[in-house]
Design an enzyme around this catalytic site. Structure first.
Site: not given
Length: 399
Positions: A44, A105, A107
């Site tokens: 995807e 991830d 951040d």
């Protein structure tokens, strides 16, 4: 044009960027390895177009189709999802996830409770040191503790980093397996209202000592850069991390009499702590690792564990343009994170403007980022070829 970001220019510039600079060939090769043994069309992709138009469940068969799709849709943002048992646009409600890189991830907004130089989306070289520590700790753990080799590090384009682990064993991990890795790497627990977020009840695992060794290389710099205990507010937060009230009172009295230097105050805290522990042996059980716990709380990586645990979370593609900054999500080597200069990250503006002051340097940095990507993909392709050969030999031996 090169010095100021204007998102309105992206529709005109992105077709040129995708044609001239986006490494389409190596990108498709990377995805193809990550899809094995299913075809590339089962992966995807997601495009965010102008005005935040969001397209999910896209897929490609090959590089030519990818190039056509890029030029036709001109995405302001390109995200990558999982590999399904069928083409994602077909029967997507019944589709089953078969593979997905193990992703992380990190951040800088999750460091806002400890960083003082910047807040929210703003990032500078001082708070980037948190990312340097994170890269070194996570990369070392993935390599030494789990044996992963094909680990890709990507600047998010704005305020953090993404890590993609492409080893076959990582891609095919089930949800409990991903959760186990995430939990192993997560040491900071608790929400905004919890003062102390690190608690070590027993002897420290070797991986924690290793992380502390890495933190110690940067701790004094971060302590001073962020003025962690030099301000009234910083000192107040620091004292709340000391669970022993008597010790906390002694530390407060000693530090408030001192100059406001965070480094001097930290040294005094350690001296006060060591003296207190010697004089109060019976009271030291719950503060045995207090110094280590505070270092971890200040500097250890803050992971978005939901990104790692889940299959359905899409993550920004390497070499995507961040629509809010115009910066390229460049691939970098974790050992080079400490020499990473935010102002030297290529932007779509400097790359396409030959007269831009930073054009030459940004062109060079873009080539280096693509080379980093190529090296990872070549290593991954070699590993995949070896795995398939071993699987074929094992199948022959069964007969």
């Amino acid at each position: 044009m090169a010095d100021q970001h204007d998102e309105n220019l992206l529709p005109d510039m992105l077709p040129l960027y995708y044609t001239r600079y986006f490494p389409q060939n190596i990108f498709c090769r990377w995805l193809s390895c990550g899809n094995n043994p299913k075809p590339l069309s089962n992966r995807e992709l997601s495009f965010t177009l102008a005005d935040d138009v969001y397209l999910r469940y896209l897929s490609i068969n090959d590089q030519k189709e990818f190039q056509t799709l890029l030029q036709k849709k001109c995405p302001h943002k390109l995200d990558i999802g999982a590999v399904y048992n069928t083409k994602p646009s077909i029967d997507r409600h019944d589709a089953v996830v078969l593979a997905r890189e193990l992703v992380f991830d990190i951040d800088l907004t999750d460091y806002d409770e400890v960083r003082t130089c910047c807040q929210e989306a703003i990032v500078c070289d001082k708070c980037w040191k948190f990312m340097v520590v994170a890269c070194e700790i996570i990369h070392t753990a993935l390599r030494d503790d789990f044996g992963f080799q094909n680990i890709l590090w990507v600047f998010s384009g704005r305020r953090g980093v993404h890590c993609w682990v492409s080893d076959y064993e990582a891609r095919t991990l089930d949800s409990p397996g991903r959760a186990a890795v995430a939990d192993y790497l997560c040491l900071i627990m608790g929400g905004e209202n919890q003062n102390k977020k690190v608690h070590f009840a027993s002897d420290l695992h070797s991986s924690i000592w290793r992380s502390l060794t890495i933190i110690d290389k940067y701790f004094e710099e971060i302590l001073q850069d962020q003025e962690l205990i030099s301000t009234t507010e910083g000192l107040k937060s620091f004292l709340k991390m000391i669970p022993d009230e008597t010790l906390a009172t002694q530390v407060q009295e000693n530090l408030e009499r001192m100059p406001r230097s965070s480094l001097e105050r930290w040294d005094t805290f350690v001296t006060t702590y060591n003296k207190y522990c010697k004089e109060n042996i019976n009271a030291t059980r719950k503060i045995k690792y207090l110094v280590e716990e505070i270092k971890i709380q200040y500097c250890y990586p803050r992971l978005d564990v939901n990104v790692t645990k889940g299959f359905n979370h899409l993550l920004k593609s390497p070499f995507s343009i961040h629509p809010k900054t115009g910066k390229v999500s460049v691939v970098f080597k974790p050992e080079h994170a400490k020499s990473f200069k935010l102002e030297e990250i290529p932007t779509i503006y400097t790359l396409l403007d030959d007269s831009a002051q930073d054009n030459v340097q940004h062109q060079s940095n873009m080539r280096a980022a693509v080379k980093n990507f190529q090296e990872l993909v070549f290593s991954l392709e070699k590993a995949e070829a070896m795995r398939r050969k071993n699987d074929a030999n094992a199948s022959l031996l069964e007969f």
